[in-house]
Design an enzyme around this catalytic site. Sequence first.
Site, short mmCIF file in Angstrom:
data_model
loop_
_atom_site.label_atom_id
_atom_site.label_comp_id
_atom_site.label_asym_id
_atom_site.label_seq_id
_atom_site.Cartn_x
_atom_site.Cartn_y
_atom_site.Cartn_z
CE LYS A 109 33.87 49.45 33.02
NZ LYS A 109 35.12 48.46 31.88
C1 LIG Z 1 35.32 47.47 32.22
C2 LIG Z 1 35.96 45.96 31.55
C3 LIG Z 1 35.86 44.45 32.44
C4 LIG Z 1 36.91 45.01 33.48
O1 LIG Z 1 35.78 44.87 34.70
P1 LIG Z 1 36.39 45.23 36.29
O2 LIG Z 1 34.87 44.84 37.16
O3 LIG Z 1 37.26 46.27 36.21
O4 LIG Z 1 36.89 43.79 36.36
C5 LIG Z 1 35.57 43.45 31.41
N1 LIG Z 1 35.64 43.56 30.85
C6 LIG Z 1 35.06 44.56 28.95
C7 LIG Z 1 34.61 45.08 28.48
C8 LIG Z 1 35.10 45.96 30.52
O5 LIG Z 1 34.68 47.08 29.53
#
Ligand SMILES: *Cc1c(COP(=O)(O)O)cnc(C)c1O
Length: 463
Positions: A109
């Site tokens: 993220k």
């Molecule tokens: C947010 C997150 C996901 C999921 O991603 P999306 O964009 O919501 O599909 C997967 N793995 C981790 C570690 C995350 O923080």
Amino acid sequence: MKYKSTRGQVAGLSFSDALLMGLASDEGLLVPETIPDIRPDLDRWRDLTFVELAQALIPKFIDDIDPTTLHGLIADSYATFNHDDVVALQQLDGITVLELFHGPTLAFKDVALQLLGKLFEHVLGERGQRLNILGATSGDTGSAAIDGVRGQKNIDIFIMYPKGRVSPLQEMQMTTVDDDNVHCIELEGSFDDCQNIMKTVFADAQYKSTYQLGAVNSVNWARVLAQIVYYGYASLRSSAGAAFCVPTGNFGNVFAAYLAQRMGFPIAHLLVATNDNDILARFFATGTYARGEVHQTLSPAMDIQVASNFERFLYYHFEQDSDRLVAFMQEFAANGAASIGAPPDTQLMSSVAVNREQTLAAMHEVNTQFGYVLDPHTAVGYHAARNHLDHPDHRETPTDIVVVATAHPAKFPEAVEEATGSEPTHPTLEALKGLTMHRQALPCDIDAVKTYLVEQLRSEPRA
Ligand SMILES: *Cc1c(COP(=O)(O)O)cnc(C)c1O
């Protein structure tokens, strides 16, 4: 480039307006009016670094920030990453791992939220505006969003998290930030309660405009845009075209891969890997999108039933027909289920659900075979990728299989220890231990949250 809503009532927005709007005002999601075709650029882009590729690609979607400024914002966003080329590719036998966790909070993220923070700072500065971000987190989003905007003078950020239900490390990552524009709210309730409070506050149009509330959740278009870059980057480094396997929750990450493919990057297949929360796997198998119960798993960032970014994919599936999309979403809202009539074509995109035993086994196997440690989210993707190696389509036309690594294993020490017998660590997380935590405990009550926000805001809000 202009932006429009999937629901058809908003169009002609500039990038900066789309950035600040977040969710479209007709409750749809914003998408670009056209998808640029980058095939003529591919040869020139093949050897670019991550930052250079971002600087070449992102301006195709942003024409209201001058290019030199934008290049600078992009470079600054990724200067906080702890790897020479921002992201890294690791080769494990027949599978490549695309490590996206070298940012300040050790989850993918950061790739989007570091850039989002810089874009907000620039656009707000130009317009002489401020923004108060209100968010709810079950873990990774909160810390990444906080890190993206900490210390900025035009922004205050308020993050609610459910008391006792985020991991101690995740809580430390959020609450040890001591910039005074950061406000962590430990809410007496569940993650759903946090999200409901957020939605109710946002639905109060008067409060929202008086206090200039904004959102950073994964429906923000700028997050999707930033994520397109690493799919382009990794696909250009594969010889046979890439099949990406993406651990998925809200569908934001894999939707960026879908757009990268539509822009013309050499992407052969997208494998949507879910945990026991398998609404997407059921959709790709049957064509019916039906809400189920939320299960707690080893990969909490994917413990989601209704994937907020899936609406963008459906919109393209319906050939950008907002009426069909709205009808589908209304049926889903009313009945908890809606169908596209038949299973979708799975040539480009398919989905698999991976259970707890398979996740633990994947972590164990990769550690024993390669001495490489996966976090539990990436392990879900790895298991799905291993399966895909045996798929007839893959045997016929083999592609490079790339598993998207969404978090550093040290963020999820309990699950990793259960699978491998040893506890992973990371200096960034070790450095948090013993720091003072700043948080405000609040009851699960919307008025308590609204009042707290108003009290904390430093400057007089503009009407
Ligand atoms: C947010 C997150 C996901 C999921 O991603 P999306 O964009 O919501 O599909 C997967 N793995 C981790 C570690 C995350 O923080």
